[in-house]
Design a protein around this motif. Structure first.
Motif, PDB file in Angstrom:
ATOM      1  N   ALA A   1     -12.953  -4.741   1.188  1.00 56.78           N
ATOM      2  CA  ALA A   1     -12.779  -4.073  -0.094  1.00 56.78           C
ATOM      3  C   ALA A   1     -11.930  -2.823   0.056  1.00 56.78           C
ATOM      4  N   ARG A   2     -11.857  -2.294   1.266  1.00 54.75           N
ATOM      5  CA  ARG A   2     -11.089  -1.074   1.434  1.00 54.75           C
ATOM      6  C   ARG A   2      -9.625  -1.340   1.728  1.00 54.75           C
ATOM      7  N   TRP A   3      -9.280  -2.582   1.944  1.00 53.29           N
ATOM      8  CA  TRP A   3      -7.866  -2.909   1.937  1.00 53.29           C
ATOM      9  C   TRP A   3      -7.394  -2.731   0.522  1.00 53.29           C
TER      10      TRP A   3
ATOM     11  N   ALA B   1     -13.439   5.832  11.074  1.00 56.28           N
ATOM     12  CA  ALA B   1     -13.427   4.715  10.132  1.00 56.28           C
ATOM     13  C   ALA B   1     -12.875   3.458  10.787  1.00 56.28           C
ATOM     14  N   LEU B   2     -12.064   3.647  11.831  1.00 56.94           N
ATOM     15  CA  LEU B   2     -11.484   2.482  12.485  1.00 56.94           C
ATOM     16  C   LEU B   2     -12.559   1.622  13.128  1.00 56.94           C
TER      17      LEU B   2
ATOM     18  N   ASP C   1     -15.425   1.073  11.847  1.00 49.74           N
ATOM     19  CA  ASP C   1     -16.236   0.396  10.824  1.00 49.74           C
ATOM     20  C   ASP C   1     -16.122  -1.118  10.958  1.00 49.74           C
ATOM     21  N   ALA C   2     -17.199  -1.779  10.578  1.00 45.53           N
ATOM     22  CA  ALA C   2     -17.136  -3.236  10.530  1.00 45.53           C
ATOM     23  C   ALA C   2     -16.123  -3.638   9.456  1.00 45.53           C
ATOM     24  N   HIS C   3     -15.757  -4.896   9.460  1.00 45.82           N
ATOM     25  CA  HIS C   3     -14.792  -5.356   8.461  1.00 45.82           C
ATOM     26  C   HIS C   3     -15.271  -5.031   7.059  1.00 45.82           C
ATOM     27  N   ASP C   4     -14.419  -4.442   6.319  1.00 45.84           N
ATOM     28  CA  ASP C   4     -14.775  -4.058   4.966  1.00 45.84           C
ATOM     29  C   ASP C   4     -13.529  -4.305   4.123  1.00 45.84           C
TER      30      ASP C   4
ATOM     31  N   ASP D   1       0.834  -1.205   0.000  1.00 45.88           N
ATOM     32  CA  ASP D   1       0.000   0.000   0.000  1.00 45.88           C
ATOM     33  C   ASP D   1       0.863   1.246   0.000  1.00 45.88           C
TER      34      ASP D   1
ATOM     35  N   ARG E   1      -5.451   0.158  12.038  1.00 49.07           N
ATOM     36  CA  ARG E   1      -6.231  -0.870  12.721  1.00 49.07           C
ATOM     37  C   ARG E   1      -5.481  -2.196  12.790  1.00 49.07           C
TER      38      ARG E   1
ATOM     39  N   SER F   1      -6.395   4.182   7.433  1.00 47.73           N
ATOM     40  CA  SER F   1      -7.123   3.821   8.638  1.00 47.73           C
ATOM     41  C   SER F   1      -7.028   2.313   8.866  1.00 47.73           C
ATOM     42  N   PHE F   2      -6.906   1.566   7.770  1.00 49.18           N
ATOM     43  CA  PHE F   2      -6.743   0.117   7.934  1.00 49.18           C
ATOM     44  C   PHE F   2      -5.341  -0.239   8.394  1.00 49.18           C
TER      45      PHE F   2
ATOM     46  N   HIS G   1     -13.075   0.382  -4.719  1.00 51.29           N
ATOM     47  CA  HIS G   1     -11.759   0.251  -4.080  1.00 51.29           C
ATOM     48  C   HIS G   1     -10.893   1.488  -4.217  1.00 51.29           C
TER      49      HIS G   1
END
Ligand SMILES: [Fe+2]
Ligand SMILES: [Fe+2]
Lengths: 321, 292, 94
Positions: free
Chosen positions: B17-19, B9-10, B12-15, A81, A170, A166-167, C93
């Motif tokens: 697609a945003r990875w 956003a942290l 948020d439920a698992h999503d 990323d 996390r 943000s991911f 995405h």
């Protein structure tokens, strides 16, 4: 047919530019813009891009050693990323005439900087979690306001980047929770890592406002939306409860809630250390730049080969036509 | 605006697609019937899954070592993609091993707590890449071979292997395409790149014959496993096309001998393998009681 | 520099029924490489996505406000390549 109109004067152009910014509208690549704005913008975007690319190294250091295949996949995806972030940003810099090859030269010759945090070493796998939590966390604080930067391509790149960041944060926090629920050795590794990264994370926001000469112009141009100290305070306030939940101690005896201010007070930052790291004396400055230089230079024959092949193909096509 | 507080956003439920890249980090075989089909020997099936899984795990490791060393940033992303796909294949196959051998052990047991002689990958997968030409030559050879195997494996009598193969075929097609394009560019590009690519294939080629030697396990798993000898013609055909477009010739070099009659599939590896595993396993073994 | 790759602009159609929209740029030596990299970088290899790549140098640029004298005069420089389109939220995405 082209109708020639009288060219607008420099001051008309400048006024139009200032007006666009005042209306909170985006500056786009074809707009006239003051040379100083272009230069500042290119430098800011380039240094941000460099940070993403150099930032791959400290964490990339642990991909091959990640202790579970799931963590390995997450870490590899995360570091990848960051390469993508670097590319979005170099792409935004190109819209201002900042050539990627030229910017890379500036990075590896030390003429352009990147975030000082990446000059610290990663010494255990816990650092992967702490970097996600604190470093990506601080980056988010810095970057969310940039989604409203006055320069359109930069703002759009930042929107995409912030979604992904943000991911990153996390996954880091999740790793730390797993480690804190693990063995004593794991918990010690997490605390040790927090001890090493806490202060450098605070330094990521840059010098204090009294010592930050460029802030006023950057705020006026809406390149920057908040001062360094405002963002740093926001980061501390957000992080303290997260540390409590995690069960780690932030290494600052002066850290305390101040009900009057409605914020946490925190201890004095060692600005000498920041200066030393920025001016090349950090623990890993040499290694980081050296690695980037080696990749760039070792790759030169590959890039040349691809360009040569493309030229030959073009010639063959023309000869056949 | 929605991004004013990215921290929200942290929550948020698992999503997934945003990875940005790789998704599905959890439980690779969830929802698939993993019972070993009747008439199939579980121990053999487990060994076969290790062979295919170790190939992917070990090659992925070599690709991970390229991280921050690629010749251009776009290739940084591409190499990581291939590494991630292969890692994903390895995880599915190692998880399958733990079901097939009846032990119920997870993927990490096989990756981190086996010794060198227990790894079943072909030796080409563990070879270090001294330069980018060696990387793309290795990836071209291994993905062309693996793609041909996986295409056939889609018809395996083991539904899990068939499903893994189906997912893998798309990925491997993409990997082969990436490597083939680069081999052509390097072979045709400059004098330097041509010479390096010739040298790379000379290094790789002695380990090619091993890919097509059927192992006893593969012979016994009739209808479940693919006989690698079957895919040699297809492999030769693809390589001939790519090499000719790259102005290269098929190397004429002797095959590398095994050790005491064994090669990668028997757990007889090169000297580089021990270092690879030392790196791969060091943290996991330093914290044997840990959970991650 | 002989090894410098040209700049390509990338246009992506997220799904059927939508237009291709500009999503960014990248550097590549040839069209195939540009497509491959565009798929990696801008679509996360989403199979259902259609991609156009075009050399930035080959784009003739114009915009509705082009006659506006407040736009920089010439369209012959790389840094004036068009980034007209906002990234729409519905491109997957992104
Ligand atoms: Fe990033
Ligand atoms: Fe990040």
């Amino acid at each position: 047919m082209t109708v020639t109109e009288p060219a607008p004067s420099e001051s008309d152009l400048e006024q139009h530019f200032e007006h666009t910014i005042a209306k909170d509208q985006r500056i786009e690549p074809r707009d006239w813009l003051p040379e100083a704005y272009r230069k500042t913008m290119i430098r800011q975007i380039a240094q941000h891009a460099h940070s993403e690319i150099i930032g791959m190294q400290p964490e990339g250091n642990w991909i091959t050693r990640a202790p579970s295949l799931r963590r390995k996949a997450i870490l590899l995806a995360k570091v990848q990323d960051e390469a993508g972030h670097g590319l979005y940003l170099y792409s935004a810099a190109e819209t201002l005439g900042g050539d990627r090859g030229d910017l890379t030269e500036k990075l590896i010759s030390g003429r352009q900087k990147y975030s000082s945090i990446f000059n610290y070493p990663t010494l255990s796998f816990a650092d992967v979690g702490v970097i996600g939590w604190l470093v990506d966390g601080a980056a988010i604080c810095n970057q969310v306001p940039l989604c409203r930067s006055s320069y359109g391509p930069y703002a759009r790149a930042m929107i995409r980047i912030c979604k992904e960041e943000s991911f990153h944060q996390r996954q880091g926090y999740e790793l730390l929770m797993a480690m804190m629920n693990g063995t004593r050795k794991q918990r010690e590794a997490v605390q040790d890592s927090v001890n090493r990264f806490w202060w450098p994370s605070l330094m990521m926001f840059g010098p204090s406002d009294d010592d930050s000469p460029n802030t006023a112009q950057s705020m006026a141009w809406k390149i920057k939306r908040h001062t360094n100290d405002e963002l740093r305070q926001r980061f501390v306030d957000m992080t303290v409860p997260q540390a409590e939940t995690l069960g780690v101690t932030l290494p600052d005896p002066d850290l305390a809630w101040n009900a009057d201010r409605g914020h946490h007070d925190f201890g004095a930052i060692d600005w000498d250390e920041l200066k030393q790291v920025i001016s090349g004396g950090g623990p890993c400055n040499t290694e980081r730049v050296e690695r980037r230089r080696a990749a760039h230079e070792d790759g030169a024959w590959v890039r040349e080969a691809a360009a040569a092949h493309a030229r030959k193909q073009q010639q063959r096509k023309e000869a056949a036509a | 605006m929605a991004f004013d507080n990215a921290y929200e956003a942290l929550a948020d439920a698992h999503d997934d697609a945003r990875w940005a890249f790789g998704t599905g980090f959890d439980n690779p075989l969830s929802g698939v019937d993993t019972t070993v089909p009747s008439g199939v020997d579980g121990e053999d099936l487990a060994q076969y899954c290790l062979m295919l899984g170790d190939d992917a795990l070990v090659l992925s490791h070599r690709l991970q070592q390229w991280c921050t060393r690629a010749p251009e940033l776009e290739d940084e992303v591409a190499i990581a993609n291939i590494g991630l796909d292969l890692l994903g294949q390895a995880r599915l196959l190692l998880a399958r091993t733990g079901r097939a051998d009846g032990s119920g052990r997870g993927e990490d047991h096989y990756a981190y707590f086996r010794g060198e002689h227990e790894f079943r990958n072909v030796r080409l997968a563990e070879r270090e890449h001294a330069d980018f030409a060696q990387l793309v030559a290795t990836v071209l050879v291994l993905t062309t071979w693996r793609l041909a195997v996986f295409q056939r494996l889609q018809a395996s009598a083991d539904p899990v292997l068939a499903a893994i193969a189906q997912k893998g075929v798309n990925e491997l097609t993409y990997h082969r395409d990436y490597a083939a394009q680069w081999v052509v560019r390097l072979g045709d590009g400059t004098e330097t790149s041509h010479a390096r690519t010739v040298a790379a294939f000379d290094e790789v080629w002695p380990l090619v014959a091993e890919l097509f030697e059927p192992h006893d396990v593969e012979r016994r798993l009739d209808g479940v496993a693919v006989d690698p000898a079957e895919v040699r013609a297809e492999f030769d055909d693809v390589l001939a096309q790519v090499l000719s477009a790259a102005t290269l010739e098929t190397p004429v070099v002797p095959a590398k001998a095994g050790v005491a009659g064994g090669k990668g599939r028997n757990g007889r590896h090169t000297e580089q393998m021990g270092y690879l595993l030392a790196e791969l396993q060091s943290v996991a073994r330093a914290y044997p009681e840990a959970t991650w | 520099m002989t090894g410098e790759w040209p700049l390509y602009e990338v246009f992506v159609r997220g799904k059927r029924g939508l237009n291709h929209v500009h999503v960014g740029s990248l550097r590549a030596a040839d069209d195939d490489m540009a497509l491959h990299h565009a798929r990696d970088l801008y679509t996360r290899r989403n199979e259902g996505v259609s991609i156009w790549v075009v050399k930035a140098a080959d784009i003739a640029a114009s915009s509705p406000d082009e006659k506006d004298p407040f736009f920089a005069p010439s369209a012959d420089k790389v840094y004036r390549h068009p980034t007209f389109y906002e990234i729409p939220e519905n491109v997957p995405h992104m």
